[in-house]
Design an enzyme around this catalytic site. Structure first.
Site, mmCIF file in Angstrom:
data_model
loop_
_atom_site.group_PDB
_atom_site.id
_atom_site.type_symbol
_atom_site.label_atom_id
_atom_site.label_comp_id
_atom_site.label_asym_id
_atom_site.label_seq_id
_atom_site.Cartn_x
_atom_site.Cartn_y
_atom_site.Cartn_z
ATOM 1 N N TRP A 45 0.880 -1.169 0.000
ATOM 2 C CA TRP A 45 0.000 0.000 0.000
ATOM 3 C C TRP A 45 0.926 1.231 0.000
ATOM 4 O O TRP A 45 1.361 1.694 1.046
ATOM 5 C CB TRP A 45 -0.894 0.005 1.238
ATOM 6 C CG TRP A 45 -1.913 -1.086 1.251
ATOM 7 C CD1 TRP A 45 -3.219 -0.991 0.877
ATOM 8 C CD2 TRP A 45 -1.716 -2.451 1.671
ATOM 9 N NE1 TRP A 45 -3.849 -2.209 1.031
ATOM 10 C CE2 TRP A 45 -2.951 -3.132 1.514
ATOM 11 C CE3 TRP A 45 -0.622 -3.174 2.161
ATOM 12 C CZ2 TRP A 45 -3.111 -4.470 1.832
ATOM 13 C CZ3 TRP A 45 -0.773 -4.513 2.462
ATOM 14 C CH2 TRP A 45 -2.014 -5.139 2.300
ATOM 15 N N GLY A 100 20.986 -8.821 -1.956
ATOM 16 C CA GLY A 100 21.577 -7.890 -2.915
ATOM 17 C C GLY A 100 21.800 -6.509 -2.322
ATOM 18 O O GLY A 100 22.825 -5.868 -2.578
ATOM 19 N N ASP A 101 20.839 -6.044 -1.516
ATOM 20 C CA ASP A 101 20.976 -4.738 -0.870
ATOM 21 C C ASP A 101 22.203 -4.719 0.040
ATOM 22 O O ASP A 101 22.926 -3.723 0.115
ATOM 23 C CB ASP A 101 19.739 -4.413 -0.031
ATOM 24 C CG ASP A 101 18.447 -4.424 -0.847
ATOM 25 O OD1 ASP A 101 18.519 -4.199 -2.066
ATOM 26 O OD2 ASP A 101 17.383 -4.655 -0.243
#
Length: 313
Positions: free
Chosen positions: A105, A263-264
């Site tokens: 959201w 990956g971050d």
């Protein structure tokens, strides 16, 4: 101390506990996450002076996000708070086969309005011109929309003229784009101004229908990327500089629990290494150690003490 600023969105995360309450209702844990935010946490832990660039609201959860950043030594001076607004939200759902689904959201999140106001953009550009490196991702590009991307493409060359390096992870999420063609054009546009590209071959396959190293090199041969880093999961990381390839082995990892944020976290280790003077190979090794630590625990941001113990062990 090297100074980096990461641009993007941090959201409220709700993740399920393994058991329900006495009335059978779901019990959820509340935390905060986002791709460039996760990277910022680990860059700060690795000793970089780290700023986060986003927009938040003036609600209690925005205040808690700011508190969480300060607890991680992430500077918040580049963050603008918009009255009457609140950050995006996502919920994690565990599926019967052990995988995780994400429900978002975020359409009204204030981070989507980054680079939409010319006056604010000029002010931000002036601040960013004083850092050593700016880091952003494909998710950053997607959420700021077409007008924001146009403004950003005016900002990046100004920053490079001031000696600021640009680091970019394509991090392609199809649901955030109108179609693949829109995403492809945006990625190619941004890579024209990128010094360090941190790409994942799985994302390249999703975006271009090709996950080969040769195909990736061919796609970006006309783009003046100084360092092209190809992340390939458990396979060797490949670093390409001036047409030369260097392979960096990825040691096997046991007891993998959750690959979210791997990956971050690699990006954090690599960028911290490069900005602190490590060679590309040693920076990739540090990135691999950081990613290995995270995937042995649940969640994209793990406990600080656990993280330091893992990477030092």
């Amino acid at each position: 101390m090297a100074h980096i600023a990461a641009i993007g969105e941090v959201m409220v995360e709700l993740s399920p506990f393994p058991v329900n309450d006495a009335n059978g209702r779901d019990v959820m844990a509340l935390s905060f996450a986002g791709d460039t935010y996760n990277t910022s946490v680990y860059m700060a832990r690795l000793g970089l002076q780290t700023d986060y660039v986003t927009q938040l609201g003036d609600d209690p959860y925005s205040a808690r996000i700011l508190d969480a950043m300060k607890a991680e030594n992430i500077s918040t001076g580049f963050i603008k708070q918009l009255p009457g607004r609140s950050p995006g939200l996502y919920i994690i759902r565990n599926t019967p086969d052990g995988e995780r689904e994400f429900f978002y959201w975020r359409k009204e999140a204030p981070a989507r309005e980054l680079f939409s106001n010319p006056d604010t953009t000029r002010e931000l550009t002036e601040k960013l011109s004083k850092v050593n490196c700016v880091y952003l991702s494909g998710i950053t590009l997607a959420i700021i929309g077409e007008e924001g991307r146009k403004a950003l493409l005016q900002v990046l060359p100004q920053l490079r003229e001031k000696g600021v390096q640009i680091a970019f992870d394509s991090n392609f999420r199809p649901r955030l784009w109108a179609d693949r063609q829109q995403a492809q054009q945006a990625m190619r546009d941004i890579l024209q101004f990128t010094d360090i590209a941190l790409l994942t071959l799985d994302d390249e396959d999703l975006l271009w229908g090709d996950d080969s190293v040769e195909g990736c090199i061919e796609r970006y041969k006309d783009v003046a990327i100084k360092e092209l880093v190809l992340k390939r999961g458990a396979s060797d990381t490949i670093i390409i500089q001036q047409g030369q390839q260097t392979r960096v082995p990825v040691p096997p990892v046991s007891n993998i629990v959750d690959t979210t944020g791997a990956g971050d976290t690699f990006n954090a280790g690599y960028l911290a290494g490069r900005l602190n003077g490590l060679s590309p190979v040693d920076a990739a090794k540090q990135g691999t150690r950081c990613a290995a630590a995270v995937i042995r625990h649940r969640g994209g941001v793990i406990d600080k003490a656990v993280f330091h113990k893992e990477i030092q062990g």
